[in-house]
Design a protein around this motif. Structure first.
Motif, PDB file in Angstrom:
ATOM      1  N   ASP A  38       0.844  -1.188   0.000  1.00  0.00           N
ATOM      2  CA  ASP A  38       0.000   0.000   0.000  1.00  0.00           C
ATOM      3  C   ASP A  38       0.881   1.240   0.000  1.00  0.00           C
ATOM      4  O   ASP A  38       2.085   1.169   0.281  1.00  0.00           O
ATOM      5  N   LYS A  39       0.258   2.374  -0.297  1.00  0.00           N
ATOM      6  CA  LYS A  39       0.968   3.649  -0.291  1.00  0.00           C
ATOM      7  C   LYS A  39       0.763   4.316   1.071  1.00  0.00           C
ATOM      8  O   LYS A  39      -0.366   4.502   1.517  1.00  0.00           O
ATOM      9  N   ALA A  40       1.851   4.690   1.726  1.00  0.00           N
ATOM     10  CA  ALA A  40       1.784   5.404   3.009  1.00  0.00           C
ATOM     11  C   ALA A  40       2.361   6.798   2.808  1.00  0.00           C
ATOM     12  O   ALA A  40       3.578   6.973   2.700  1.00  0.00           O
ATOM     13  N   SER A  41       1.483   7.800   2.757  1.00  0.00           N
ATOM     14  CA  SER A  41       1.908   9.176   2.497  1.00  0.00           C
ATOM     15  C   SER A  41       2.364   9.851   3.778  1.00  0.00           C
ATOM     16  O   SER A  41       1.854   9.567   4.861  1.00  0.00           O
ATOM     17  N   LEU A  42       3.313  10.765   3.640  1.00  0.00           N
ATOM     18  CA  LEU A  42       3.763  11.534   4.785  1.00  0.00           C
ATOM     19  C   LEU A  42       2.609  12.332   5.375  1.00  0.00           C
ATOM     20  O   LEU A  42       2.446  12.391   6.591  1.00  0.00           O
ATOM     21  N   SER A  49       2.639  15.134  -1.148  1.00  0.00           N
ATOM     22  CA  SER A  49       3.691  14.810  -0.181  1.00  0.00           C
ATOM     23  C   SER A  49       4.391  13.503  -0.543  1.00  0.00           C
ATOM     24  O   SER A  49       3.853  12.660  -1.272  1.00  0.00           O
ATOM     25  N   ALA A  50       5.594  13.335  -0.027  1.00  0.00           N
ATOM     26  CA  ALA A  50       6.357  12.106  -0.265  1.00  0.00           C
ATOM     27  C   ALA A  50       5.611  10.902   0.288  1.00  0.00           C
ATOM     28  O   ALA A  50       4.860  11.014   1.255  1.00  0.00           O
ATOM     29  N   TYR A  51       5.807   9.754  -0.329  1.00  0.00           N
ATOM     30  CA  TYR A  51       5.178   8.544   0.184  1.00  0.00           C
ATOM     31  C   TYR A  51       6.096   7.333   0.003  1.00  0.00           C
ATOM     32  O   TYR A  51       6.986   7.322  -0.838  1.00  0.00           O
ATOM     33  N   SER A  52       5.849   6.340   0.840  1.00  0.00           N
ATOM     34  CA  SER A  52       6.545   5.057   0.756  1.00  0.00           C
ATOM     35  C   SER A  52       5.539   3.965   0.460  1.00  0.00           C
ATOM     36  O   SER A  52       4.322   4.162   0.599  1.00  0.00           O
ATOM     37  N   PHE A  53       6.044   2.809   0.073  1.00  0.00           N
ATOM     38  CA  PHE A  53       5.212   1.617  -0.023  1.00  0.00           C
ATOM     39  C   PHE A  53       5.414   0.774   1.230  1.00  0.00           C
ATOM     40  O   PHE A  53       6.548   0.645   1.716  1.00  0.00           O
ATOM     41  N   VAL A  54       4.332   0.214   1.744  1.00  0.00           N
ATOM     42  CA  VAL A  54       4.397  -0.643   2.931  1.00  0.00           C
ATOM     43  C   VAL A  54       3.698  -1.958   2.628  1.00  0.00           C
ATOM     44  O   VAL A  54       2.747  -2.006   1.831  1.00  0.00           O
ATOM     45  N   LEU A  55       4.153  -3.029   3.258  1.00  0.00           N
ATOM     46  CA  LEU A  55       3.534  -4.332   3.055  1.00  0.00           C
ATOM     47  C   LEU A  55       2.088  -4.295   3.521  1.00  0.00           C
ATOM     48  O   LEU A  55       1.787  -3.829   4.629  1.00  0.00           O
ATOM     49  N   SER A  56       1.167  -4.780   2.687  1.00  0.00           N
ATOM     50  CA  SER A  56      -0.255  -4.690   2.994  1.00  0.00           C
ATOM     51  C   SER A  56      -0.654  -5.540   4.185  1.00  0.00           C
ATOM     52  O   SER A  56      -1.450  -5.121   5.023  1.00  0.00           O
ATOM     53  N   ALA A  86      11.064  12.431   8.406  1.00  0.00           N
ATOM     54  CA  ALA A  86      10.807  12.946   7.058  1.00  0.00           C
ATOM     55  C   ALA A  86      10.308  14.388   7.101  1.00  0.00           C
ATOM     56  O   ALA A  86      10.727  15.229   6.291  1.00  0.00           O
ATOM     57  N   SER A  87       9.433  14.688   8.056  1.00  0.00           N
ATOM     58  CA  SER A  87       8.915  16.052   8.191  1.00  0.00           C
ATOM     59  C   SER A  87      10.022  17.036   8.558  1.00  0.00           C
ATOM     60  O   SER A  87      10.092  18.149   8.020  1.00  0.00           O
ATOM     61  N   GLN A  88      10.908  16.633   9.479  1.00  0.00           N
ATOM     62  CA  GLN A  88      12.012  17.503   9.879  1.00  0.00           C
ATOM     63  C   GLN A  88      12.994  17.716   8.731  1.00  0.00           C
ATOM     64  O   GLN A  88      13.552  18.809   8.569  1.00  0.00           O
ATOM     65  N   ILE A  89      13.191  16.692   7.934  1.00  0.00           N
ATOM     66  CA  ILE A  89      14.065  16.831   6.759  1.00  0.00           C
ATOM     67  C   ILE A  89      13.476  17.861   5.808  1.00  0.00           C
ATOM     68  O   ILE A  89      14.185  18.724   5.279  1.00  0.00           O
ATOM     69  N   GLU A  90      12.183  17.806   5.582  1.00  0.00           N
ATOM     70  CA  GLU A  90      11.522  18.788   4.717  1.00  0.00           C
ATOM     71  C   GLU A  90      11.695  20.211   5.241  1.00  0.00           C
ATOM     72  O   GLU A  90      11.961  21.139   4.483  1.00  0.00           O
ATOM     73  N   GLN A  91      11.526  20.389   6.561  1.00  0.00           N
ATOM     74  CA  GLN A  91      11.485  21.728   7.147  1.00  0.00           C
ATOM     75  C   GLN A  91      12.857  22.311   7.447  1.00  0.00           C
ATOM     76  O   GLN A  91      13.066  23.516   7.315  1.00  0.00           O
ATOM     77  N   GLU A 249       1.622  12.351  19.573  1.00  0.00           N
ATOM     78  CA  GLU A 249       1.592  13.724  19.085  1.00  0.00           C
ATOM     79  C   GLU A 249       2.035  13.872  17.628  1.00  0.00           C
ATOM     80  O   GLU A 249       2.174  14.978  17.122  1.00  0.00           O
ATOM     81  N   VAL A 250       2.229  12.723  16.953  1.00  0.00           N
ATOM     82  CA  VAL A 250       2.656  12.773  15.558  1.00  0.00           C
ATOM     83  C   VAL A 250       1.484  13.168  14.677  1.00  0.00           C
ATOM     84  O   VAL A 250       0.384  12.610  14.778  1.00  0.00           O
ATOM     85  N   ASN A 251       1.692  14.135  13.801  1.00  0.00           N
ATOM     86  CA  ASN A 251       0.657  14.632  12.900  1.00  0.00           C
ATOM     87  C   ASN A 251       0.697  13.852  11.586  1.00  0.00           C
ATOM     88  O   ASN A 251       1.708  13.854  10.900  1.00  0.00           O
ATOM     89  N   TYR A 252      -0.405  13.219  11.236  1.00  0.00           N
ATOM     90  CA  TYR A 252      -0.475  12.430  10.013  1.00  0.00           C
ATOM     91  C   TYR A 252      -1.145  13.185   8.857  1.00  0.00           C
ATOM     92  O   TYR A 252      -1.213  12.673   7.753  1.00  0.00           O
ATOM     93  N   GLU A 253      -1.658  14.362   9.129  1.00  0.00           N
ATOM     94  CA  GLU A 253      -2.422  15.085   8.103  1.00  0.00           C
ATOM     95  C   GLU A 253      -1.550  16.011   7.273  1.00  0.00           C
ATOM     96  O   GLU A 253      -1.919  16.409   6.194  1.00  0.00           O
TER      97      GLU A 253
END
Length: 253
Positions: A38-42, A49-56, A86-91, A249-253
């Protein structure tokens, strides 16, 4: 006596349960090397946004004669610390020309690094299927992420030579924590930037911290809350960040 297969089934079930709401994916599915992913978006609400693939499903690894028996399910998922990294790398990415992720799993931080334009990006892991996930996701997004097999337990692990290294939630065992500390010490002595992200409930991260204190002779070294952004872990190591992650406290949106 329960069979090894039975124990493996319960391990996968427990791992899947532990992920819980942390496993946020989109309504998307394909196959990488024969396994459903599946696709897991940041950011779930940001289609750019960047995304990875994860095992379903962990159940896809089951079978009497399974080619994927050596795939580590935990290495095929995006964990909260990887999202924060990933978010910190972006910012706050430094002006690096080269980046390397150690113990990358599906490689969301690596993909984020490539997406913001860092010219040379490496994703490394011991799990070959995890590296296949990185390559597939990067290719689909038109990004270049090079991969290399690296075992954190080995003293001669042929690391790519980069300016900046990131680790997120790699401390599966005390041995891996000590191996990661040895590598981090070597990198810091070469004046590389090293950022480490780990959840506060990861027991073995304290083994990593103890080992780093001993190796660097820094008793005051500690984890820093992520809301403080970059804080050097020790006065003598200005490029070393130990980022403390609270998964609630991790933001997924």
């Amino acid at each position: 006596m329960k069979s090894c297969r039975t124990h493996w089934f319960f391990f996968l079930a427990a791992a899947t349960l532990q992920l819980g709401e942390n496993r946020i994916v989109s309504a998307f599915s394909l196959k990488v090397e024969g396994l459903r992913v599946d696709k897991a978006s940041l950011r779930t609400k940001d289609p750019t946004s960047a995304y990875s693939f994860v095992l379903s499903s962990a159940m896809d690894l089951m079978g009497d004669d399974n080619h994927y028996a050596r795939v580590n399910f935990l290495a095929t998922q995006v964990w909260p610390s990887a999202r924060v990294a990933a978010s910190q790398i972006e910012q706050h990415a430094p002006h690096a020309q080269s980046f390397c992720e150690l113990g990358c799993g599906p490689g969301l931080p690596s993909i984020a690094a490539a997406k913001i334009g860092i010219p040379h990006v490496w994703a490394t892991d011991i799990d070959e299927f995890a590296l296949a996930l990185v390559r597939a996701a990067a290719e689909e997004q038109g990004l270049v992420v090079k991969t290399r097999t690296v075992d954190l337990l080995l003293t001669n692990n042929n690391l790519p030579d980069c300016d900046w290294y990131v680790l997120s939630d790699v401390f599966e065992s005390a041995a891996v924590a000590r191996g990661a500390a040895r590598i981090c010490e070597e990198l810091l002595r070469k004046e590389k930037a090293v950022w480490v992200f780990a959840q506060s409930d990861r027991v073995q991260r304290e083994e990593f911290l103890r080992e780093m204190k001993q190796r660097l002779g820094e008793d005051a070294m500690e984890w820093s809350p992520i809301e403080k952004e970059f804080v050097a872990a020790a006065d003598s190591q200005p490029n070393f960040w130990l980022a403390d992650i609270n998964e609630t406290e991790v933001n997924y949106e």
